[in-house]
Design a protein around this motif. Structure first.
Motif, short mmCIF file in Angstrom:
data_model
loop_
_atom_site.label_atom_id
_atom_site.label_comp_id
_atom_site.label_asym_id
_atom_site.label_seq_id
_atom_site.Cartn_x
_atom_site.Cartn_y
_atom_site.Cartn_z
N SER A 133 -28.07 -26.76 -19.70
CA SER A 133 -27.39 -25.90 -18.62
C SER A 133 -28.15 -24.70 -18.28
O SER A 133 -28.50 -24.33 -17.30
N ARG A 134 -28.87 -24.03 -19.45
CA ARG A 134 -29.76 -22.83 -18.82
C ARG A 134 -30.92 -23.45 -18.17
O ARG A 134 -31.39 -22.57 -17.03
N LEU A 135 -31.75 -24.44 -18.59
CA LEU A 135 -32.72 -24.91 -17.65
C LEU A 135 -32.21 -25.10 -16.28
O LEU A 135 -33.27 -24.87 -15.52
N LEU A 136 -31.07 -25.78 -16.05
CA LEU A 136 -30.68 -26.26 -14.89
C LEU A 136 -30.54 -24.87 -13.99
O LEU A 136 -30.48 -24.95 -12.68
N GLU A 137 -29.87 -23.81 -14.41
CA GLU A 137 -29.54 -22.63 -13.85
C GLU A 137 -30.57 -21.66 -13.61
O GLU A 137 -30.69 -20.73 -12.74
N HIS A 138 -31.58 -21.40 -14.93
CA HIS A 138 -32.58 -20.31 -14.87
C HIS A 138 -33.69 -20.77 -14.91
O HIS A 138 -34.86 -19.85 -14.87
N GLY A 139 -34.29 -21.93 -15.10
CA GLY A 139 -35.53 -22.58 -15.01
C GLY A 139 -36.18 -22.52 -16.53
O GLY A 139 -37.22 -22.97 -16.37
N THR A 140 -35.46 -22.17 -17.29
CA THR A 140 -35.95 -22.10 -18.85
C THR A 140 -34.61 -22.51 -19.80
O THR A 140 -33.65 -21.81 -19.35
N PRO A 141 -34.86 -22.95 -20.97
CA PRO A 141 -34.00 -23.36 -21.77
C PRO A 141 -33.38 -22.14 -22.75
O PRO A 141 -32.56 -22.50 -23.64
N TYR A 142 -34.25 -21.17 -22.76
CA TYR A 142 -34.35 -19.97 -23.81
C TYR A 142 -33.43 -18.63 -23.59
O TYR A 142 -33.88 -18.34 -22.45
N LEU A 143 -32.84 -18.19 -24.35
CA LEU A 143 -32.35 -16.75 -24.11
C LEU A 143 -33.47 -15.80 -24.67
O LEU A 143 -34.06 -16.19 -25.76
N GLY A 144 -33.60 -14.72 -23.99
CA GLY A 144 -34.32 -13.67 -24.56
C GLY A 144 -33.78 -13.02 -25.66
O GLY A 144 -32.74 -13.12 -25.91
N PRO A 145 -34.52 -12.30 -26.36
CA PRO A 145 -34.08 -11.61 -27.59
C PRO A 145 -32.93 -10.41 -27.40
O PRO A 145 -32.08 -10.43 -28.08
N ASP A 146 -33.16 -9.68 -26.12
CA ASP A 146 -31.93 -8.97 -25.76
C ASP A 146 -30.70 -9.47 -25.47
O ASP A 146 -29.58 -9.17 -25.92
#
Length: 454
Positions: A133-146
């Motif tokens: 879902s993150r890859l589709l929405e934001h272009g990366t599958p990862y959440l940042g540390p913040d």
């Protein structure tokens, strides 16, 4: 030429004796019977609800397979040449056993989950689907540390995606449509089955010949031995409980493993470019494939094909990492490096009591000691690769299998399920013997394989 160790001859002979007993049916019976007991115990005692649900279904599947093989053994006593007891029949039983012990509980749990059950999937299923879902929405599958720190403390672990970016592709179907067949485990199973089918096809297209006896007898005998070894390797990657349970309840490791087996099959077929692509795809999913890629590159160098192997083995994982690196470098570093190394905001739950974990938690400065042992094991393997690089797919598989076994045993953070990698790789090795045309080549191939396993 390296002199063979007599103990290696004896151990190989003993293994072949057990493996070939009653035409392979004796070991089949043991595999299914022990697996039935394991599944039944899991159904009753496991503290993980998806595992209990798997055990309840798989125990019946393994029991049916056990009864079927028992009937085959009884039939074989009456007619040793019956088609119902031969290799094709054993393949059929293996396929039915995989369907009953893996695909059926997988489908059942996926359907229950789509109907609202929250205890029908391990956490990695949810993590992969969130990554999609993150890859589709934001272009990366990862959440940042913040972003991970902003989650409630009980949810921060689920904010991590400790995989390579390619793993998120298995979560994309769920991001597009919420139904049972978009469960990431379904697509793990599809990827696993496809990779194994390609591996079997690649090995079967490679003629198995030997210089013993007459040409016709030699070819037929070598083909039968190769196909029997291939069946055993497929069993290790499918119906072995550690693999069946993993795929039905979580599953992310199985397509990685299957792609590594495919890469080794291409190596045995002398297709270095395809071997590099297969292991590169695995490396784009999970770090566990990277050591296999390294050993395959060394194998490629012995055949003057190191560049062709490396192009896929290194190029594909790098290509998968680049978009995530460009979108959010800190998020990539936090998920792929800091968390697996134990420096994330939360600690990984992978804590099976292997030596590395016990040392890290029981001794002063235990984590440093375990890390030092792991580095020492890595250096020993590197020296082995430099002094005696693997020249056959068999030797490559053995180095990968024993190397990963040592790494899993010594890692401070690990889990029991990771053993599926070395078990499957070591069982796959006998199916990788290359065709040979002369006695000299036969001796060279077998010496290389035996010296590696000694």
């Amino acid at each position: 030429m390296i002199v063979d160790d007599p103990t290696a001859h004896r151990s190989r002979w003993h293994w072949r004796t057990v493996d070939n007993a009653a035409g392979g049916l004796a070991l089949d019976l043991g595999l299914y019977a022990v697996s039935a007991a394991f599944a039944a115990i899991t159904a009753v005692t496991s503290t993980l609800l998806p595992h209990r649900a798997w055990g309840a279904v798989a125990a019946v599947g393994y029991l049916l397979a056990t009864l079927t093989v028992t009937a085959q053994l009884l039939l074989r006593r009456r007619s040793a040449t019956s088609r119902l007891t031969g290799l094709p029949a054993r393949w059929a039983v293996t396929g039915l056993a995989w369907a009953a012990t893996t695909l059926l509980p997988l489908a059942w749990q996926s359907i229950d989950r789509a109907g609202g059950r929250t205890d029908r999937a391990q956490e990695e299923v949810l993590v992969v689907e969130q990554a999609g879902s993150r890859l589709l929405e934001h272009g990366t599958p990862y959440l940042g540390p913040d972003a991970i720190a902003a989650l409630p403390p009980g949810e921060q672990l689920m904010g991590y995606t400790p995989y390579q970016p390619g793993m998120a592709m298995f979560g994309l179907p769920r991001a597009l449509l919420d139904t049972w067949w978009t469960d990431s485990r379904v697509w793990f199973a599809v990827g696993t089955a496809l990779a194994l089918a390609l591996a079997v096809a690649a090995l079967r297209r490679t003629p198995a010949t030997t210089s013993e006896a007459t040409p016709g007898q030699a070819t037929n005998g070598a083909t039968r031995r190769r196909d029997a070894a291939l069946l055993r390797g497929v069993q290790a990657a499918t119906v072995l409980p550690i693999c069946a349970l993993t795929l039905a309840t979580g599953g992310d490791d199985l397509p990685v493993l299957a792609l590594c087996l495919l890469a080794l099959a291409f190596a045995a077929a002398d297709r270095p470019g395809r071997a590099g692509v297969a292991v590169g795809l695995a490396g784009a999913l999970k770090l566990f494939a990277w050591p296999v890629a390294l050993v395959l590159i060394v194998w490629g160098l012995t055949r003057r094909a190191g560049t062709r192997v490396a192009a896929g083995a290194i190029g594909l994982p790098v290509a998968a990492l680049l978009p995530a690196l460009l979108v959010d470098r800190d998020a990539l570093t936090e998920n792929v490096l800091r968390f697996p190394l134990g420096h994330g905001l939360v600690t990984s739950p992978a804590q099976s009591p292997f030596p590395g974990y016990l040392i890290a938690n029981a001794l002063p400065a235990g984590r440093l000691i375990a890390a030092g042992l792991l580095v020492a094991a890595g250096l020993a393997i590197a020296v082995r690769l430099a002094r005696r690089p693997p020249r056959t797919a068999v030797a490559t598989a053995l180095i990968c299998g024993y190397g990963l076994l040592a790494a899993i045993a010594l890692m401070p953070t690990t889990r029991f399920g990771y053993l599926l990698y070395p078990l499957a790789l070591l069982t796959w090795a006998p199916a990788l013997h290359r065709p040979v045309d002369t006695p000299t080549a036969t001796v060279a191939e077998e010496t290389s394989g035996r010296s590696t396993s000694a």
